[in-house]
Design an enzyme around this catalytic site. Structure first.
Site, PDB file in Angstrom:
ATOM      1  N   SER A 156       4.399   4.150   5.582  1.00 29.73           N
ATOM      2  CA  SER A 156       4.881   4.267   4.206  1.00 29.73           C
ATOM      3  C   SER A 156       3.956   3.567   3.216  1.00 29.73           C
ATOM      4  O   SER A 156       3.073   2.791   3.596  1.00 29.73           O
ATOM      5  CB  SER A 156       6.293   3.681   4.092  1.00 29.73           C
ATOM      6  OG  SER A 156       6.242   2.266   4.092  1.00 29.73           O
ATOM      7  N   CYS A 157       4.223   3.815   1.933  1.00 30.22           N
ATOM      8  CA  CYS A 157       3.422   3.201   0.867  1.00 30.22           C
ATOM      9  C   CYS A 157       3.871   1.782   0.531  1.00 30.22           C
ATOM     10  O   CYS A 157       3.295   1.152  -0.361  1.00 30.22           O
ATOM     11  CB  CYS A 157       3.501   4.056  -0.398  1.00 30.22           C
ATOM     12  SG  CYS A 157       2.758   5.693  -0.238  1.00 30.22           S
ATOM     13  N   ASP A 158       4.888   1.296   1.206  1.00 27.46           N
ATOM     14  CA  ASP A 158       5.448  -0.025   0.911  1.00 27.46           C
ATOM     15  C   ASP A 158       4.709  -1.104   1.707  1.00 27.46           C
ATOM     16  O   ASP A 158       4.576  -1.006   2.928  1.00 27.46           O
ATOM     17  CB  ASP A 158       6.935  -0.028   1.266  1.00 27.46           C
ATOM     18  CG  ASP A 158       7.691  -1.190   0.624  1.00 27.46           C
ATOM     19  OD1 ASP A 158       7.222  -2.338   0.774  1.00 27.46           O
ATOM     20  OD2 ASP A 158       8.732  -0.956  -0.002  1.00 27.46           O
TER      21      ASP A 158
END
Length: 372
Positions: free
Chosen positions: A323-325
């Site tokens: 994910s982009c987190d």
């Protein structure tokens, strides 16, 4: 244990070689499930096993465990719906969540479930209204030292309050028949059970003076599995538990709620390496399963073992999800031979609290589960 894992790994690799499913996915091994569900409770007199559905609620896993005629512990209408699909008899279902939703209570009573946990006056009032005359058991606070996932703060009451609640439950038309506790998930401290059972024994004697007979002790779960370090065996834990029960609860029915101990070692996550990079003095490895879609327990301290098919130079890696987190970091300082992008990485002992925690955050799908 090494031979056990080698045999499992042979079955895992054979399955991967004969199927073309795209990772990430979770493989659950029937033989390990059978071994664990058959072993747990064997060393404890008067015991009944209730698999904690939250550990892995996959319907094929539940169907397989159901074939062994075990019981099930649930906490919600969603978990009850799974058992309804399989026509699990209500006599084999208990609910140990001390704070239940109204919808679940209504459906549980309608289905015929008899056993309900509680730990507050508010819950007694709810149970008196929605589950009159049902069997209830109070959640006692016990030490969780030595557990990697402590559970002692959100639920449970001390002895005096527990006694008062049992008395009040009887006054409100319920049938107060038991005590429950939880030593914490992934508990490697065998003495936690000693302390907990001793405390429960004191509570039993306290309420007996008020005309309440404790007929059932629910010792919860907590049996650990071997992630990256040695833990006490099921046999060792149950020998200790049984000796203490003989002293304090010699003729009492004993409920056990294993979850992780049943499915944890049976599961292997199959993931693909989607990227790698060097950032400062850190080597980063990116894989297609992460904190949000399957490995949530990694942020709570659970450390997994990883296998890659590489003969490259060994390096320390920070392993991150897709994910982009930036919160999506699974592990640090993991020593592995350098793998190629696109190759597989296997994550061992991943059968418990992985898919059950998974979401589709950032558009990444919840991985499939295959029972092999």
């Amino acid at each position: 244990m090494t031979n056990h894992k080698n045999t499992l790994m042979d079955r895992i690799l054979n399955w991967i070689a004969s199927h073309d499913d795209e990772p990430p996915y979770l493989l659950l091994d029937r033989e390990i499930l059978k071994e664990k569900i058959s072993l747990i409770g064997r060393g404890i007199k008067n015991s009944k096993v209730f698999y904690a559905v939250k550990a892995n609620p996959d319907i094929d896993v539940i169907r397989y465990l159901n074939s062994f005629n075990v019981g099930f512990e649930i906490a919600s209408e969603g978990e009850l719906a799974i058992l309804k699909q399989l026509n699990v008899e209500p006599e084999r279902i208990i609910t140990s969540n001390p704070v239940k939703t109204f919808k679940f209570l209504k459906e549980a009573v309608e289905y015929g479930i008899e056993y309900y946990a509680f730990d507050s006056i508010a819950e007694v009032e709810k149970l008196a209204k929605y589950t009159p005359r049902k069997k209830v058991y109070v959640r006692l606070t016990v030490p969780n030292e030595g557990s990697e996932w402590p559970l002692s703060k959100k639920f449970g009451v001390e002895m005096e309050e527990a006694a008062q609640l049992l008395i009040y439950a009887k006054q409100r038309g319920l049938d107060p028949i038991g005590i429950t506790f939880h030593v914490g998930s992934q508990c490697s401290n065998v003495y936690n059970w000693h302390t907990a059972i001793h405390k429960a024994g004191q509570l039993k004697e306290l309420v007996r003076k008020n005309g309440i007979e404790i007929k059932m002790l629910n010792i919860g779960g907590g049996y650990p599995i071997e992630y990256t370090k040695k833990v006490p065996s099921i046999e060792t834990i149950e020998t200790k538990i049984n000796s203490i029960l003989e002293e304090y609860f010699p003729d009492t029915e004993i409920f056990i709620e294993p979850g992780r101990a049943v499915v944890g070692d049976a599961g292997v996550f199959v993931s693909r390496i989607i990227g790698k990079a060097q950032r400062g003095d850190e080597n980063w490895l990116y894989i297609d399963v992460g904190v949000f879609n399957g490995l949530m327990e990694s942020i709570g301290g659970i450390k997994y073992q990883y296998i890659v098919g590489s003969r490259g130079e060994e390096k320390e890696w920070t392993i991150a999800g897709p994910s982009c987190d930036s919160f999506d970091v699974i592990d640090r300082e993991v020593v592995l031979p350098e793998p190629d992008v696109g190759s597989l990485i296997l994550i061992l002992s991943a059968g418990a609290y992985t898919i059950s925690y998974a979401s589709e955050f950032n558009g990444f799908s919840t991985p499939k589960t295959f029972l092999i």
